[in-house]
Design a protein around this motif. Structure first.
Motif, PDB file in Angstrom:
ATOM      1  N   TYR B  13      39.362  80.151  45.582  1.00 15.36           N
ATOM      2  CA  TYR B  13      38.702  81.390  45.150  1.00 15.36           C
ATOM      3  C   TYR B  13      39.664  82.522  45.428  1.00 15.36           C
ATOM      4  O   TYR B  13      40.002  82.777  46.574  1.00 15.36           O
ATOM      5  CB  TYR B  13      37.416  81.639  45.945  1.00 15.36           C
ATOM      6  CG  TYR B  13      36.272  80.736  45.583  1.00 15.36           C
ATOM      7  CD1 TYR B  13      35.664  80.828  44.334  1.00 15.36           C
ATOM      8  CD2 TYR B  13      35.785  79.800  46.489  1.00 15.36           C
ATOM      9  CE1 TYR B  13      34.593  80.007  44.000  1.00 15.36           C
ATOM     10  CE2 TYR B  13      34.713  78.982  46.168  1.00 15.36           C
ATOM     11  CZ  TYR B  13      34.131  79.097  44.924  1.00 15.36           C
ATOM     12  OH  TYR B  13      33.072  78.294  44.600  1.00 15.36           O
ATOM     13  N   VAL B  22      40.641  81.959  49.154  1.00 15.08           N
ATOM     14  CA  VAL B  22      40.009  80.985  50.034  1.00 15.08           C
ATOM     15  C   VAL B  22      40.148  79.624  49.375  1.00 15.08           C
ATOM     16  O   VAL B  22      39.789  79.464  48.209  1.00 15.08           O
ATOM     17  CB  VAL B  22      38.511  81.295  50.209  1.00 15.08           C
ATOM     18  CG1 VAL B  22      37.867  80.298  51.157  1.00 15.08           C
ATOM     19  CG2 VAL B  22      38.303  82.706  50.690  1.00 15.08           C
ATOM     20  N   ALA B  24      38.527  76.608  49.007  1.00 16.02           N
ATOM     21  CA  ALA B  24      37.234  76.006  49.321  1.00 16.02           C
ATOM     22  C   ALA B  24      37.328  74.479  49.272  1.00 16.02           C
ATOM     23  O   ALA B  24      36.685  73.788  50.058  1.00 16.02           O
ATOM     24  CB  ALA B  24      36.175  76.512  48.365  1.00 16.02           C
ATOM     25  N   GLU B  43      29.462  71.035  57.296  1.00 15.66           N
ATOM     26  CA  GLU B  43      29.025  72.303  57.853  1.00 15.66           C
ATOM     27  C   GLU B  43      28.902  73.355  56.763  1.00 15.66           C
ATOM     28  O   GLU B  43      29.417  73.190  55.663  1.00 15.66           O
ATOM     29  CB  GLU B  43      30.050  72.797  58.877  1.00 15.66           C
ATOM     30  CG  GLU B  43      30.060  72.003  60.145  1.00 15.66           C
ATOM     31  CD  GLU B  43      31.224  72.446  61.014  1.00 15.66           C
ATOM     32  OE1 GLU B  43      31.623  73.623  60.927  1.00 15.66           O
ATOM     33  OE2 GLU B  43      31.736  71.609  61.756  1.00 15.66           O
ATOM     34  N   SER B  44      28.262  74.442  57.156  1.00 19.65           N
ATOM     35  CA  SER B  44      28.162  75.565  56.227  1.00 19.65           C
ATOM     36  C   SER B  44      29.557  76.084  55.902  1.00 19.65           C
ATOM     37  O   SER B  44      30.376  76.242  56.789  1.00 19.65           O
ATOM     38  CB  SER B  44      27.325  76.669  56.864  1.00 19.65           C
ATOM     39  OG  SER B  44      27.152  77.704  55.958  1.00 19.65           O
ATOM     40  N   GLY B  45      29.832  76.281  54.667  1.00 24.91           N
ATOM     41  CA  GLY B  45      31.143  76.802  54.276  1.00 24.91           C
ATOM     42  C   GLY B  45      32.182  75.722  54.056  1.00 24.91           C
ATOM     43  O   GLY B  45      33.339  76.008  53.783  1.00 24.91           O
ATOM     44  N   SER B  46      31.771  74.441  54.156  1.00 27.97           N
ATOM     45  CA  SER B  46      32.757  73.370  54.020  1.00 27.97           C
ATOM     46  C   SER B  46      33.073  73.068  52.553  1.00 27.97           C
ATOM     47  O   SER B  46      33.948  72.269  52.266  1.00 27.97           O
ATOM     48  CB  SER B  46      32.246  72.115  54.725  1.00 27.97           C
ATOM     49  OG  SER B  46      30.994  71.753  54.185  1.00 27.97           O
ATOM     50  N   GLY B  47      32.335  73.686  51.625  1.00 28.68           N
ATOM     51  CA  GLY B  47      32.686  73.511  50.212  1.00 28.68           C
ATOM     52  C   GLY B  47      31.732  72.639  49.423  1.00 28.68           C
ATOM     53  O   GLY B  47      32.048  72.233  48.295  1.00 28.68           O
ATOM     54  N   LYS B  48      30.551  72.353  49.958  1.00 26.87           N
ATOM     55  CA  LYS B  48      29.622  71.437  49.280  1.00 26.87           C
ATOM     56  C   LYS B  48      29.123  72.028  47.957  1.00 26.87           C
ATOM     57  O   LYS B  48      29.166  71.365  46.910  1.00 26.87           O
ATOM     58  CB  LYS B  48      28.417  71.140  50.183  1.00 26.87           C
ATOM     59  CG  LYS B  48      28.790  70.582  51.531  1.00 26.87           C
ATOM     60  CD  LYS B  48      27.571  70.269  52.373  1.00 26.87           C
ATOM     61  CE  LYS B  48      26.725  71.481  52.708  1.00 26.87           C
ATOM     62  NZ  LYS B  48      27.355  72.436  53.654  1.00 26.87           N
ATOM     63  N   THR B  49      28.663  73.264  48.035  1.00 24.94           N
ATOM     64  CA  THR B  49      28.136  73.881  46.816  1.00 24.94           C
ATOM     65  C   THR B  49      29.249  74.026  45.772  1.00 24.94           C
ATOM     66  O   THR B  49      29.033  73.790  44.583  1.00 24.94           O
ATOM     67  CB  THR B  49      27.514  75.243  47.141  1.00 24.94           C
ATOM     68  OG1 THR B  49      26.442  75.031  48.057  1.00 24.94           O
ATOM     69  CG2 THR B  49      26.981  75.926  45.903  1.00 24.94           C
ATOM     70  N   THR B  50      30.430  74.394  46.272  1.00 22.25           N
ATOM     71  CA  THR B  50      31.570  74.510  45.373  1.00 22.25           C
ATOM     72  C   THR B  50      31.808  73.192  44.638  1.00 22.25           C
ATOM     73  O   THR B  50      31.971  73.161  43.412  1.00 22.25           O
ATOM     74  CB  THR B  50      32.825  74.889  46.184  1.00 22.25           C
ATOM     75  OG1 THR B  50      32.522  76.051  46.952  1.00 22.25           O
ATOM     76  CG2 THR B  50      33.990  75.174  45.264  1.00 22.25           C
ATOM     77  N   GLU B 171      20.829  70.631  48.163  1.00 27.74           N
ATOM     78  CA  GLU B 171      19.809  70.845  49.190  1.00 27.74           C
ATOM     79  C   GLU B 171      18.396  70.867  48.631  1.00 27.74           C
ATOM     80  O   GLU B 171      17.679  71.863  48.764  1.00 27.74           O
ATOM     81  CB  GLU B 171      20.104  72.146  49.940  1.00 27.74           C
ATOM     82  CG  GLU B 171      21.416  72.049  50.666  1.00 27.74           C
ATOM     83  CD  GLU B 171      21.702  73.285  51.503  1.00 27.74           C
ATOM     84  OE1 GLU B 171      20.726  73.859  52.006  1.00 27.74           O
ATOM     85  OE2 GLU B 171      22.868  73.632  51.668  1.00 27.74           O
ATOM     86  N   HIS B 203      21.793  69.286  54.229  1.00 23.32           N
ATOM     87  CA  HIS B 203      22.064  69.574  55.639  1.00 23.32           C
ATOM     88  C   HIS B 203      21.261  68.663  56.534  1.00 23.32           C
ATOM     89  O   HIS B 203      21.468  68.616  57.725  1.00 23.32           O
ATOM     90  CB  HIS B 203      21.636  71.014  55.959  1.00 23.32           C
ATOM     91  CG  HIS B 203      22.703  71.999  55.678  1.00 23.32           C
ATOM     92  ND1 HIS B 203      22.472  73.194  55.047  1.00 23.32           N
ATOM     93  CD2 HIS B 203      24.033  71.971  55.917  1.00 23.32           C
ATOM     94  CE1 HIS B 203      23.606  73.852  54.920  1.00 23.32           C
ATOM     95  NE2 HIS B 203      24.563  73.124  55.443  1.00 23.32           N
TER      96      HIS B 203
END
Ligand SMILES: Nc1ncnc2c1ncn2[C@@H]1O[C@H](COP(=O)(O)OP(=O)(O)OP(=O)(O)O)[C@@H](O)[C@H]1O
Ligand SMILES: [Mg+2]
Lengths: 575, 257
Positions: B13, B22, B24, B43-50, B171, B203
């Motif tokens: 990004y 970043v 991701a 973890e949060s921010g680890s790139g899952k949604t990306t 999620e 999660h």
């Protein structure tokens, strides 16, 4: 004292932050205040008092001022209600963050004070700047000499300020009522909360059909101009009620019927448009009906006044064929020669030359000479030796005796002399009155000019209101729809489909009221035509032309607004 | 040939001011066979949604390739993407994303209507699906009349009615209580039992323990993966928890170092 200044500041900030919503609101407030000031200014202007035919114009202007004031009130209430609904979330948040309702009331008070100040001061300023222009316009349309000088009548200022002060005060009270009724959780949910699907209201639909049908029926069946005039307002009210009922109930019934038709409903184009409309129809309907009524008002007011104004020469030529005329309608035919003799005697006494003596004039609807033959023929027989002016085929009987005078002769002197002389004649009826038509012409120009002016003035006001309502409707829906369009794209709606779906939804919202307004105007046509006959305007072709042109221009303006609003809507949705 | 193949996927990004971006996703490779049920944790921010957004063709990768049925998604033209997505992929989101203006039935029909299917066909597909998901009685209701769990099952039906090759879920149990989560996951397992391929970001260890395989993502890379095999859900639950603890501990050390 630490807190002093907190609410004023907060209110100012909130106004700024909500600029997108408040700007049109304040702008329309400023414009309507300016319009009220200007019409009051004209009403109180000494120059206008001095004009020929001022009485009629003054009366019209006074009436216009009243309409502007009432209308401003309705408009500001409507937009204010809309704004409050949108802002419930913000207020809810303040509430949850610890602002009590009485604090909120203070906050709202400041907001109202600011809005009122902006509208009143801005409106008066704009009004003063435009006042001279309006005065010139008025002079132009009523063909009066231009009034010089610049004045700012204190009374006009005071009335404008008082009217708008009252309007805003009332709005503030309404807002307090709203505030008191809601609970914080509802405040927080505000306009986003799900709305129940509207029920089909058959009774309302039937009532709407009946009232609308009755209104149209009245217009189509009334044949006598005087009755048309008296029943016009009844018809207007019937149509307004019918429009509201039908837009509310009829549209829901229609949409539901469309939804029942599975083949039709489950097509990309119709699917989102129908369900979207249905979802909002409860709120939509009143808005659409209002837009429709306003558009109809613009169309009818402007087309009739323009037509009267354009046809004024026709009317004058029929009404005043000669410089001096004596009205003989209910007299016996044998009276004609007596009046003629009177004319000749008075002309000799005053040393004036009498020209073009005539027994005159038939006008108004084409109920045909044949119908009135037995009444008209005796008059024609007695008109021996005089010109017969006007076409006997052109309507019911109205008979004048009259003549022209030399351009420098005093027509009013002559007409007064004839008037006095006629009262001493032995006539079959106390029917006789005599007009100085030169003055009559000026007065008539003035009053038709006044109509024309007021027609355009109010037309502009109604148009602004319609624009404002449409704008707010689309903007608020844009914010609601933004999420839906994101979701629809996620489940597979392509960009062009989004665009075309938006287009079909918006164009329905826009063109349904326009179509209905055009229908109403057409439906009112027979009735308005008859009313115009009362003014002596029998030129139906001209009226058709004026109505058509007005509709065309209105549709163009409306289309422009549509394009603008659609673009704004699209921007919001695609944000 | 695997149904879905991800090769050396990278996503950077770039910030608007053109500063350092970043990263991701750094270098992600894995494959999903037809009929699998895969959970992705991290973890949060680890790139899952990306990652999921790229798989869903909602976003384009900066590098690497995604193959669906052997076809490179980079080769699909921009204007065909929506149709491609509609025909091949189904999505379920954390916050349901149902449309308030539509009934449950119409919400489910939406993608098919967009695809131009006939009503009879849509209805034929809906019946078994609604029954399987237990929303047969709710079809005429509106979203605001539903509970969270019912909304999510509606969303699942909407995702599946196009018969997508793969169901992607970000999620899906995030906004549900444990009971509603449980029944949704059972639905997932049952659907998977009938052959539906599912890829789910979560999660929740409980949710992941329903899957046949769990991938762990850390700092934009695949850190580890666990196959359920013959293990019970309880055993799987314990195993996943252990892996997560180790993973968090390591990244804790790294950030302290
Ligand atoms: N549109 C974006 N622009 C810039 N950076 C982004 C963007 N979206 C995500 N990121 C960054 O990319 C990284 C991965 O984000 P991502 O949303 O994929 O995380 P996630 O694993 O889904 O987290 P969570 O579990 O909290 O949802 C984060 O560091 C985030 O800040
Ligand atoms: Mg995420």
């Amino acid at each position: 004292m630490r807190k002093f200044g907190f609410y004023p500041k907060l209110a100012a900030r909130s106004l700024r932050l909500n600029g997108k919503f408040y700007l049109p609101y304040l702008l329309s407030g400023v414009v309507s205040a300016a319009m009220l000031y200007d019409i009051l200014f004209l009403n109180m202007n000494r120059g206008v008092y001095a004009m020929k035919g001022a009485n009629a114009v003054q009366g019209l202007l006074g009436f216009g001022a009243l309409v502007v004031a009432i209308f401003s009130f309705a408009l500001i209430c409507y937009t204010n209600g809309f704004l409050m609904k949108r802002r419930q979330k913000e207020l809810g948040l303040y509430n949850i963050l610890g602002m009590e309702k009485r604090h909120m009331a203070r906050f709202l008070l400041w907001e109202t004070v600011y809005s009122a100040l902006i509208c009143i001061l801005g409106g008066i300023l704009v009004g003063i700047l435009l006042s001279k222009l309006f005065l010139l316009l008025l002079c132009l349309v009523i063909q009066a000499d231009v009034v010089f000088g610049f004045e700012v009548p204190a009374e006009a200022l005071a009335y404008t300020a008082a009217a708008f002060g009252a309007i805003f005060l009332l709005n503030y009270l309404l807002n307090l009522l709203r505030l008191n009724r809601v609970k914080p959780i509802e405040l927080l949910k505000g306009s986003e909360s799900g709305e129940r699907e509207p029920k089909t209201k058959w009774v309302l639909a039937v009532v709407g059909l009946i009232t609308l049908g009755a209104g149209y029926g009245l217009s189509l069946t009334v044949s006598d101009p005087i009755t048309a005039m008296t029943l016009f307002f009844v018809a207007v009210i019937l149509v307004i009620v019918g429009t509201y009922c039908l837009f509310t109930a009829g549209s829901i019934a229609l949409l539901k019927a469309l939804r029942k038709n599975k083949k039709y409903y489950y097509q990309t184009r119709h699917f989102t448009a129908i369900s979207g409309m249905l979802y909002r129809m409860k709120r939509n309907a009143a808005g659409l009906a209002t837009i429709c009524i306003l558009s109809t008002m613009v169309l009818i007011t402007v087309s009739t006044t323009v037509c009267l104004y354009m046809g004024v020469n026709d009317i004058l030529d029929q009404m005043y064929c000669r410089d001096v005329q004596t009205y003989v309608n209910h007299g016996a035919p044998e009276d004609l020669p007596k009046v003629k003799a009177l004319y000749e005697r008075k002309a000799a006494e005053l040393g004036m030359e009498m020209k073009d003596f005539a027994a005159l004039c038939f006008y108004a609807p084409a109920t045909a000479y044949a119908n009135n033959r037995t009444r008209i023929d005796p008059y024609l027989a007695q008109a021996d030796g005089a010109d017969v002016v006007g076409d006997p085929n052109d309507g019911p009987l109205r008979v004048y005796v009259g003549c022209n005078l030399a351009p420098d002769a005093d027509a009013s002197l002559f007409s007064a002399a004839v008037e006095v002389g006629a009262s001493q004649l032995e006539l079959s009826n106390e029917w006789c009155f005599t007009d100085d038509c030169r003055t009559g012409r000026t007065d008539f120009w003035a009053s038709l000019g006044g109509f024309f002016f007021i027609g355009l003035f109010l037309g502009a006001l109604f148009l602004m209101a319609a624009v404002l309502i449409v704008y707010y409707k689309q903007i608020s829906e844009g914010y609601e729809d933004a999420r839906s369009f994101v979701i629809m794209q996620q489940v597979g709606m392509t960009e062009p489909e989004v665009k075309s779906s938006i287009r079909s939804q918006i164009s329905l919202v826009f063109f349904l009221p326009l179509l209905a307004a055009a229908c109403h105007t057409a439906g009112a046509f027979p009735m308005t035509r008859r009313i115009l006959l009362l003014f002596g305007l029998s030129n139906t072709g001209l009226f058709v032309l004026c109505s058509g042109l007005t509709l065309l221009i209105f549709a163009l303006v409306y289309y422009g607004i549509y394009r603008l609003t659609a673009r704004e809507y699209y921007r919001i949705v695609r944000r | 040939m695997p149904l879905l193949e991800v090769k050396n996927l990278r996503k950077v990004y770039t910030t608007r001011l053109g500063g350092t971006g970043v990263e991701a996703l750094k270098n992600v490779s894995f494959a999903v066979e037809a009929g699998e049920f895969v959970a992705i944790m991290g973890e949060s921010g680890s790139g899952k949604t990306t990652l999921l957004n790229i798989l869903a063709a909602l976003d384009r990768p900066s590098g690497g390739r995604v193959l669906l049925n052997g076809e490179d998604m980079a080769g699909v033209r921009e204007r065909d993407l929506t149709a491609f997505r509609r025909d091949n992929l189904g999505f379920v989101f954390q916050d349901f994303n149902l449309l308030d203006a539509f009934t449950v039935r119409d919400n489910i029909f939406l993608p098919l209507v967009l695809a131009g299917k006939a009503y009879e066909e849509m209805d034929r597909r809906l019946q078994p699906l609604a029954k399987a998901l237990g929303i047969g009685d709710l079809l005429n209701k509106f979203p605001y009349e539903l509970s969270g769990g019912q909304k999510q099952r509606t969303a699942v039906a909407r995702a599946l009615i196009t018969r997508p090759a793969i169901l992607l879920a970000d999620e899906p149990t995030g906004a549900l209580d444990s009971k509603a989560s449980g029944s949704l996951l059972q639905n997932f397992e049952a659907l998977n039992g009938q052959g539906q391929t599912i890829l789910m970001v979560t999660h929740s260890v409980t949710a992941a323990s329903h899957a046949k395989r769990t991938l762990f993502l850390r700092d934009g890379m695949i850190y580890h993966q666990l196959y359920r095999g013959q293990r019970t859900r309880e055993e799987m639950f314990a195993e996943i928890s252990k892996t997560l603890t180790v993973m968090t501990a390591e990244s804790g050390e790294k950030s302290h170092a």
